[in-house]
Enzyme design. Structure first.
Site, mmCIF file in Angstrom:
data_model
loop_
_atom_site.group_PDB
_atom_site.id
_atom_site.type_symbol
_atom_site.label_atom_id
_atom_site.label_comp_id
_atom_site.label_asym_id
_atom_site.label_seq_id
_atom_site.Cartn_x
_atom_site.Cartn_y
_atom_site.Cartn_z
ATOM 1 N N HIS A 167 38.840 30.060 93.860
ATOM 2 C CA HIS A 167 37.504 30.109 93.273
ATOM 3 C C HIS A 167 36.405 30.041 94.322
ATOM 4 O O HIS A 167 35.229 29.983 93.998
ATOM 5 C CB HIS A 167 37.319 28.909 92.319
ATOM 6 C CG HIS A 167 38.091 29.044 91.033
ATOM 7 N ND1 HIS A 167 39.329 28.468 90.838
ATOM 8 C CD2 HIS A 167 37.799 29.683 89.879
ATOM 9 C CE1 HIS A 167 39.763 28.741 89.626
ATOM 10 N NE2 HIS A 167 38.846 29.487 89.007
ATOM 11 N N SER A 221 44.498 21.728 81.004
ATOM 12 C CA SER A 221 43.140 21.711 81.572
ATOM 13 C C SER A 221 42.123 20.987 80.688
ATOM 14 O O SER A 221 41.045 20.624 81.164
ATOM 15 C CB SER A 221 42.671 23.140 81.814
ATOM 16 O OG SER A 221 43.573 23.779 82.693
ATOM 17 N N CYS A 268 38.974 25.278 87.513
ATOM 18 C CA CYS A 268 39.601 25.315 88.818
ATOM 19 C C CYS A 268 40.549 24.130 88.986
ATOM 20 O O CYS A 268 40.173 22.978 88.784
ATOM 21 C CB CYS A 268 38.542 25.295 89.924
ATOM 22 S SG CYS A 268 39.275 25.154 91.569
#
Lengths: 600, 368
Positions: A360, A317, A373
């Protein structure tokens, strides 16, 4: 009778004359030979005579010490002592040896071995009895030298790394000169830097040997010394490293495997560069045993690899920062609107999942970064396309070495769509969350983060204190775009929904960062493939890698960091606390400096 | 006696004195580090040798001729005793221990053979087999015994000096040619029968660089010493090869290298000149000898000296293989010095006896 006599005499005289001339001729030939040697061959033979009598003994230079930014010794020269014996100076060698044995508390076995060695040694040359002794070990013998004829105590130095494994990858170690070193003028008895700073700055640290010219006799005994060329000592090297910070990073990582890189965002100085597990570099100095070397080589944790620069991992991420920058640069439609995260996106008959199974709900770029996300970035990546992501990634230093100077450096990989095979849409989407074939080293991640912090200057990380900063590339990026990313990074820490909030929120400095959790086992090879009753996360080698990259303080960035924990689990819970420890240390250091009025 | 001394050959004495002085100076340079007692002992050897020299000057040639047979036979006997009672030194059995001194019968034999051949040819010519054959046996008998010791150097020296004497005694040229031819043919046989160390010496002489630390070491080091001396030398007591012990046997067989290193070509040339003068003087005395015995005696002695000089300096300067031959008057060693001065005593006696009249005017001269 008389006639016969006269004839005999005549013949005798003729033969005498013949012999006389023969003798004269032979003596003349002899003289010619001598003239040949003493006149024509004189110069060459004089040179040989000089080579016979002159022995050049090298005087080794003292290697330069390596210290950190505060002057803490990282590689120092320890004074040590060696014990030698010149057999011919002693009338009763075994008595002397027995006395030495008692003073040194040697076992009988060692004495026997030495005696065996002595039997095969020359009597006029010193024989090494013991090496690398501390003063307290040798003091007893040194005090009684007058009673021990032939015994001598000599002081020398050997390299010592006070921080051992803590700085092992960065500093490196020394070993005896090899054939290729000898070709570069290194003497066989010298040691040469093999890794890290010791190798990179070999020429600075090493110095130049001097020489002592001695006259020796045919047995090699020293008769006199006449000329001395002093050695050129190696230069002291001050690194930008803060060994205290390195220590903090190491303690925070604990027994876990991983890497920590801390850079100064303004000048590229390396403040910490840690790879765990390390190795004990002092073992190389005292003479490495094969078993030790083999155990390091065969260790599944690979302690000899510098994970900070030599190993690459999927950035997970943390790569979303880059994809976000790419989206902002290319003005992707999704940047200005939001999407709905239902926990997955559908791609044909496959589902690409978000880490948050229940989704989300509504996410924009800011929220997608703060809460990490996946769905938002699947879609953003899909809009951008692989080529755009790849271009931006290359701009920000992915897929290229940083030229930190302590090699070998891994380049990592950024997938290309024109790689010669069919590229799937799904691959772009996976790349957009930092999974799949994209990889980067912790150092590349730290440099990338530093560039975000300093407004787009891609710096060359360097190890020396006070070195002129070197900008590899000024990235063409709008300040407002960077600010959008920065704000999101701040909220990763500050916002209660931020993935690093728990670890980083309550610190003296406001930090900004991004967590990452790299999947080791993809969802395709799902849980059901594992043995029954064993959860995926329980098997350590299947556990996710944890990342945390960021910078601090948010308002006026000073440092950028990249923390990587191999099989550490979640970035927020495994890697971020390490960053917290670093920031805590640096903030405290700043406070102390402000109090004592020294500045940083 | 005073009268006798007045008749001594002044030139010969002068040459001898010069060699003695040069020898002692050189020996000092070779032994001044830690071996000074050797120098003092050589001084003593010189005084003994001079006494022997003077004593022999007093012995009439007639008596010497009479003594030639007993001398030869006792030397031969001593040679025969060597294999039975001899001392082994450096791998060869050459020495006999007489309690007071160790002596080499082969050393004695060289001079005894010379004396015998001089006596033999005093009244004979080498042109007939009747006189030549026994002479050859006289020479070959000890040669075989010495080569078995093994001592190739002395054997060759013995044979060469015998050949020179036979040649001067009137050996026909045709026979001489046969001799040269047959010895060339026997050379491979000789090589085959040589000891390993002898072969090695010859080989290392041919290729000294092949084995610089082994057998070739001596020659290489002495060549370096001689050559590094240059024209003027490194200065007395300043030869590094000598001072630092790179020279092997530097006070005995290799002493010439010490002289050449420290004195340069000047000194080595001076020594060669002195030697040339000595030989020329002995030959001149031989030519004026009143008896054929005396003449032959001088021929033999000059031949031995010449061979000593050629072999030693040739070996030290690397043009001949290494054989243990001392440098006359310079090398350390008592027995060699004493025998050499004894030989010079004989030469001097020849000179004394030929003083009064021209050779052919003397009664009893074969030329009279």
């Amino acid at each position: 009778m008389i006639a016969n006599s006269l004839k005999m005499r005549g013949r005798f005289e003729r033969r005498m004359l013949l012999l006389q001339w023969l003798a004269a001729l032979l003596l003349l030939l002899l003289f010619i030979r001598l003239a040949d040697l003493q006149w024509l061959q004189h110069e060459g033979l004089l040179l040989q005579a000089e080579q016979n009598r002159i022995n050049v003994v090298p005087i080794l230079p003292t290697r330069g010490e390596i210290v950190d930014r505060h002057g803490q010794g990282l590689a120092v020269n320890h004074v040590s002592y060696r014990l030698t014996l010149i057999p011919e100076r002693s009338e009763n060698i075994s008595a002397v040896l027995t006395q030495v044995q008692q003073l040194m508390h040697w076992p009988d076995k060692r004495l026997k071995r030495l005696q065996k060695q002595l039997a095969h040694s020359r009597r006029d040359r010193p024989i090494l009895l013991a090496d690398k002794l501390e003063w307290n070990e040798i003091a007893q013998v040194a005090a009684r030298l007058h009673q021990l004829p032939g015994i001598d105590v000599q002081a020398g130095t050997h390299r010592f790394y006070p921080y051992g494994a803590l700085s092992s990858h960065l500093i490196g170690y020394l070993s005896l000169a090899r054939n290729e070193d000898l070709q570069h003028g290194v003497l066989p008895s010298e040691k040469v830097g093999r890794r890290g700073v010791e190798r990179t700055f070999e020429s600075t640290l090493h110095g130049l040997p001097g020489s002592q010219y001695e006259e020796v006799d045919a047995h090699g005994r020293r008769i006199s010394a006449f000329k001395r060329v002093p050695p050129q000592m190696g230069k002291r090297l001050q690194l930008s490293l803060d060994i205290g910070l390195q220590q903090v990073a190491s303690e925070a990582l604990g027994e876990r495997t991983g890497a920590v890189v801390v850079l100064d965002v303004n000048n590229g100085e390396v403040l910490a560069l840690l790879s765990k597990p390390g190795f004990e570099p002092n073992r190389f100095i005292t003479g490495l045993e094969t078993e030790q070397w083999q155990s390091w080589i065969n260790d599944s944790q690979h302690p000899l690899i510098n994970r900070a620069i030599q190993a690459v991992y999927p950035p997970a991420s943390t790569f979303k920062l880059l994809v976000g920058l790419a989206g902002l640069a290319k003005q992707s439609p999704l940047i200005h609107q939001a999407t709905q995260c239902l926990g997955y996106v559908k791609l044909g008959d496959r589902k690409l999942r978000c880490w948050k199974r229940r989704g989300h709900r509504r996410v924009d770029l800011h929220k997608a970064l703060v809460e990490s996300c996946d769905v938002y970035f699947y879609e953003l990546g899909d809009q951008l396309g692989m080529a755009a992501i790849s271009d931006t990634a290359r701009q920000w230093g992915f897929g290229e070495t940083t030229n930190i100077g302590i090699g070998p450096e891994a380049t990592g990989s950024i997938p290309r769509t024109n790689g010669g095979r069919r590229w799937f849409r799904g691959e772009t989407m996976i790349t957009a969350i930092g999974q799949g074939t994209v990889t980067a080293s912790p150092l590349q991640m730290a440099r990338f983060t530093a560039a975000i912090a300093n407004g787009g200057a891609l710096l060359r990380p360097h190890l020396l204190a006070g070195q002129t900063p070197e900008i590899t590339r000024q990235i063409d990026v709008l300040p407002e775009n960077i600010n959008i990313i920065r704000k999101a990074m701040r909220d990763v820490v500050v916002s209660v929904h931020g993935t690093a909030h728990r670890a980083m929120a309550k610190l003296a400095w406001t930090s900004a960062g991004k967590t990452g959790t790299a999947q080791v086992v993809t969802e395709a090879q799902d849980e059901d493939k594992l043995p029954k009753g064993m959860q995926k996360k329980q098997l350590k080698r299947h556990r996710d890698h944890a990342w945390f990259v960021g910078y601090a303080p948010y308002e006026k960035p000073r440092i950028a960091f990249a923390i990587f924990v191999e099989h550490g689990g979640h970035g927020g819970s495994a890697a971020a606390p390490v960053a917290a420890a670093l920031v805590r240390y640096l903030a405290k250091q700043e406070k102390v400096a402000a109090k004592t009025g020294q500045g940083s | 006696m005073i009268e006798h001394l007045r008749k001594l050959d002044g030139l010969l004495l002068l040459i001898m004195a010069s060699l003695a002085v040069l020898g002692m100076i050189t020996l000092y340079a070779a032994v001044h580090q830690g071996g000074i007692d050797l120098w003092q002992r050589q001084m003593m050897h010189w005084s003994i040798a001079i006494s022997v020299f003077l004593a022999i000057c007093l012995i009439p040639l007639r008596v010497m001729a009479l003594l030639s047979w007993p001398a030869y036979l006792s030397a031969l006997l001593a040679l025969l005793l060597v294999p039975l009672f001899g001392d082994v030194q450096m791998g060869a059995r050459r020495w006999l221990d007489l309690g007071v001194i160790n002596f080499q019968p082969s050393e004695l034999m060289k001079w005894a053979l010379m004396l015998l051949l001089a006596h033999w040819f005093a009244s004979r010519d080498a042109a007939s087999m009747k006189s030549l054959l026994p002479a050859m046996i006289f020479a070959l008998l000890p040669a075989v015994l010495i080569v078995m010791q093994p001592d190739l150097g002395t054997t060759l020296l013995l044979l060469f000096s015998a050949i020179v004497m036979i040649f001067s005694a009137g050996l026909p040229w045709k026979w001489a040619a046969y001799g040269v031819l047959s010895s060339l043919i026997s050379l491979p046989v000789l090589w085959h029968n040589m000891h390993t160390y002898q072969k090695q010496r010859v080989l290392s002489f041919l290729h000294p660089e092949a084995d610089p630390l082994g057998a070739g070491y001596h020659v290489i080091q002495s060549n370096i010493a001689i050559g590094s001396g240059g024209l003027f030398g490194k200065g007395y007591l300043h030869g590094t090869q000598a001072r630092l012990h790179f020279l092997p046997e530097q006070h005995t067989d290799f002493i010439f290298a010490v002289l050449a290193e420290e004195g340069g070509l000047i000194a080595s040339g001076l020594l060669l000149t002195l030697y040339a003068l000595l030989i020329a003087r002995i030959i001149s005395i031989s030519m004026h000898a009143s008896t054929r015995f005396g003449a032959m005696l001088c021929i033999g002695i000059s031949a031995i000296f010449t061979l000593y000089i050629l072999i030693n300096i040739g070996m030290v300067s690397g043009v001949l293989p290494v054989v243990g031959v001392p440098l006359p008057f310079i090398s350390y060693g008592g027995s060699a010095l004493i025998t050499m001065l004894a030989a010079l005593g004989m030469v001097m006696r020849v000179s004394i006896e030929s003083r009064d009249k021209l050779p052919w005017q003397r009664p009893g001269s074969p030329f009279a």
